[in-house]
Design a protein around this motif. Structure first.
Motif, mmCIF file in Angstrom:
data_model
loop_
_atom_site.group_PDB
_atom_site.id
_atom_site.type_symbol
_atom_site.label_atom_id
_atom_site.label_comp_id
_atom_site.label_asym_id
_atom_site.label_seq_id
_atom_site.Cartn_x
_atom_site.Cartn_y
_atom_site.Cartn_z
ATOM 1 N N ASP A 1 0.873 -1.170 0.000
ATOM 2 C CA ASP A 1 0.000 0.000 0.000
ATOM 3 C C ASP A 1 0.916 1.229 0.000
ATOM 4 O OD1 ASP A 1 -2.744 1.116 0.363
ATOM 5 O OD2 ASP A 1 -1.847 1.929 2.187
ATOM 6 N N THR B 1 -1.853 -1.332 -3.690
ATOM 7 C CA THR B 1 -2.946 -0.392 -3.443
ATOM 8 C C THR B 1 -2.325 0.977 -3.229
ATOM 9 O OG1 THR B 1 -2.927 -1.040 -1.106
ATOM 10 C CG2 THR B 1 -4.559 -2.088 -2.518
ATOM 11 N N THR B 2 -3.020 1.999 -3.690
ATOM 12 C CA THR B 2 -2.436 3.335 -3.611
ATOM 13 C C THR B 2 -3.300 4.242 -2.743
ATOM 14 O OG1 THR B 2 -3.508 3.928 -5.704
ATOM 15 C CG2 THR B 2 -1.241 3.170 -5.816
ATOM 16 N N TYR C 1 -1.912 6.590 -8.087
ATOM 17 C CA TYR C 1 -2.448 5.431 -8.832
ATOM 18 C C TYR C 1 -1.711 5.284 -10.177
ATOM 19 C CZ TYR C 1 -6.112 2.720 -11.323
ATOM 20 O OH TYR C 1 -6.814 1.784 -12.046
ATOM 21 N N GLY D 1 -4.893 -0.875 -6.991
ATOM 22 C CA GLY D 1 -6.100 -0.227 -6.457
ATOM 23 C C GLY D 1 -5.912 1.268 -6.309
ATOM 24 N N LYS D 2 -7.046 1.974 -6.325
ATOM 25 C CA LYS D 2 -7.005 3.431 -6.193
ATOM 26 C C LYS D 2 -7.740 3.863 -4.928
ATOM 27 C CE LYS D 2 -8.201 7.564 -8.724
ATOM 28 N NZ LYS D 2 -8.886 8.111 -9.883
ATOM 29 N N ASP D 3 -7.271 4.971 -4.366
ATOM 30 C CA ASP D 3 -7.912 5.569 -3.192
ATOM 31 C C ASP D 3 -9.056 6.439 -3.718
ATOM 32 O OD1 ASP D 3 -8.572 7.143 -1.024
ATOM 33 O OD2 ASP D 3 -6.492 7.532 -0.427
ATOM 34 N N LYS E 1 -9.976 -0.622 -9.698
ATOM 35 C CA LYS E 1 -10.216 -1.313 -8.418
ATOM 36 C C LYS E 1 -10.080 -0.349 -7.251
ATOM 37 C CE LYS E 1 -8.433 -5.783 -9.987
ATOM 38 N NZ LYS E 1 -9.707 -6.476 -10.042
ATOM 39 N N ASP E 2 -10.730 -0.698 -6.142
ATOM 40 C CA ASP E 2 -10.694 0.156 -4.965
ATOM 41 C C ASP E 2 -9.662 -0.381 -3.961
ATOM 42 O OD1 ASP E 2 -11.820 2.194 -3.114
ATOM 43 O OD2 ASP E 2 -12.308 0.395 -1.963
ATOM 44 N N SER E 3 -8.799 0.502 -3.481
ATOM 45 C CA SER E 3 -7.710 0.073 -2.586
ATOM 46 C C SER E 3 -8.229 -0.656 -1.346
ATOM 47 C CB SER E 3 -6.899 1.283 -2.127
ATOM 48 O OG SER E 3 -6.150 1.799 -3.192
ATOM 49 N N MET F 1 -9.591 -4.043 -2.061
ATOM 50 C CA MET F 1 -8.506 -4.994 -2.367
ATOM 51 C C MET F 1 -7.810 -5.497 -1.113
ATOM 52 S SD MET F 1 -6.491 -3.651 -5.749
ATOM 53 C CE MET F 1 -5.051 -4.662 -5.391
ATOM 54 N N ASN G 1 -5.919 3.687 3.971
ATOM 55 C CA ASN G 1 -6.581 2.504 3.393
ATOM 56 C C ASN G 1 -6.621 1.350 4.395
ATOM 57 O OD1 ASN G 1 -6.949 3.656 0.831
ATOM 58 N ND2 ASN G 1 -4.878 3.057 0.184
#
Ligand code: BDR
Ligand code: CA
Length: 327
Positions: free
Chosen positions: A12, A43-44, A55, A73-75, A110-112, A115, A137
């Protein structure tokens, strides 16, 4: 290799120049080494720069090493906080994104947090999570599924300042200060944290020479040039803002999470109880650690306080050798 024994890892991050070093190091190991580990996701988070940029940078690093199969994944929260673009550049990677091929955005974003929750459910107590940005996250994953963080094997996080000054205030370090409420929740939620604070990461300045040595087998190529320019840019901003107390170079803070994961024998430390001050007048965002010499009834973290610099540089150099930067 027995794939059942392969260590699953999720990172992350908020790339971020030093996050790039961590990301490339883990991606190269995932793709080229014989170590029994696999990167199951990146994940970011918002942090050094805004979510769109962190991201995009993570995706760029996957393209950089040809590991585009790794989910990123995105924040998705809309937040405003004090970023660190003065150190990392407006794009988070030294204003050098134009040196790299255009970023390929995946069809599905995708969502961080989702994920992280899914990865812990899938891999349980085998999963190691590396955290190289604010803990937003990770805390949201815990909020969504209370108790979930204590189900993973460990969380190796870069953050905090124990007995040295912070880099945001006299007591606060960036990753903790950026979202102290989240960090406080994480330290309250689980006891499987390995913390890499500024106390350790500021013991070594990564110089131009280290860069040339570490990536020496990499012949002239855009990728090598990118690493060189990123080092130059970050050295310049670190010097400008006196991050390194006038030593020429920059701190590769986040790379130590990967160092600790893959080469734990390089590091030394002890167990402590860590909590985050969220409200203090002069001390808010501090990582409060009882380092007094007495019996401890509660500990939630192993804090790394020392490392062997030569072995660290040797490890990064050997690992990057596996990657052909040509093209
Ligand atoms: C941390 O802050 C960020 O700017 C770096 O990427 C690192 O994670 C160091 O305090
Ligand atoms: Ca970072």
């Amino acid at each position: 290799m027995d794939h059942n024994k392969t260590l699953p890892v999720l990172i992350d991050c908020d790339p971020g120049a030093d996050d790039v070093f961590a990301l490339l190091w883990i991606l190269i190991n995932h793709k080229f080494s014989h170590l029994p580990m696999k990167l199951v996701g990146i994940t970011t988070a918002w942090g050094n720069v805004a979510a769109d940029k962190t991201y995009a940078n993570a995706l760029r690093m996957c393209q950089f090493v040809g590991a585009t199969d790794i989910p990123v994944g995105k924040d998705h929260r809309q937040i405003e906080s004090q970023d660190a673009s003065h150190i990392h550049g407006e794009d988070g990677i030294g204003n050098l994104s134009s040196m790299l091929p255009e970023v390929q955005l995946p069809a599905e974003e995708k969502d961080s947090v989702e994920m992280i929750v899914e990865a812990i459910k899938q891999y349980g107590n085998e999963l190691v999570i590396l955290v190289t940005g604010p803990m937003t996250n990770i805390a949201l994953a815990e909020e969504r599924e209370p108790g979930i963080l204590s189900q993973c094997k460990k969380i190796i996080a870069m953050g905090g300042a124990v007995q040295v000054n912070g880099n945001i205030t006299p007591v606060a370090e960036f990753n903790i200060a950026y979202d102290a409420e989240s960090a406080a929740k994480v330290f309250n939620a689980t006891k499987n944290i390995v913390l890499i604070p500024l106390d350790l990461t500021t013991q070594m300045v990564f110089t131009d020479e280290d860069m040339e040595n570490s990536f020496k087998n990499i012949n002239h190529s855009t990728k090598q040039e990118f690493m060189r320019e990123l080092t130059k840019f970050t050295t310049k901003t670190n010097m400008m803002f006196r991050e390194t107390a006038y030593d020429k170079g920059f701190y590769v803070h986040d790379a130590h999470t990967v160092g600790m994961l893959l080469y734990p024998h390089i590091y030394k430390g002890s167990f402590y109880d860590v909590h985050v001050e969220t409200k203090g007048e002069l001390t808010k965002w501090e990582t409060v650690v009882d380092v007094r010499n007495h019996a401890r009834t509660e500990v939630n973290s192993f804090i790394a306080t020392e490392f062997n610099k030569n072995l660290f540089l040797e490890a990064i150099t050997e690992d990057f050798k596996q990657f052909d930067f040509g093209e």
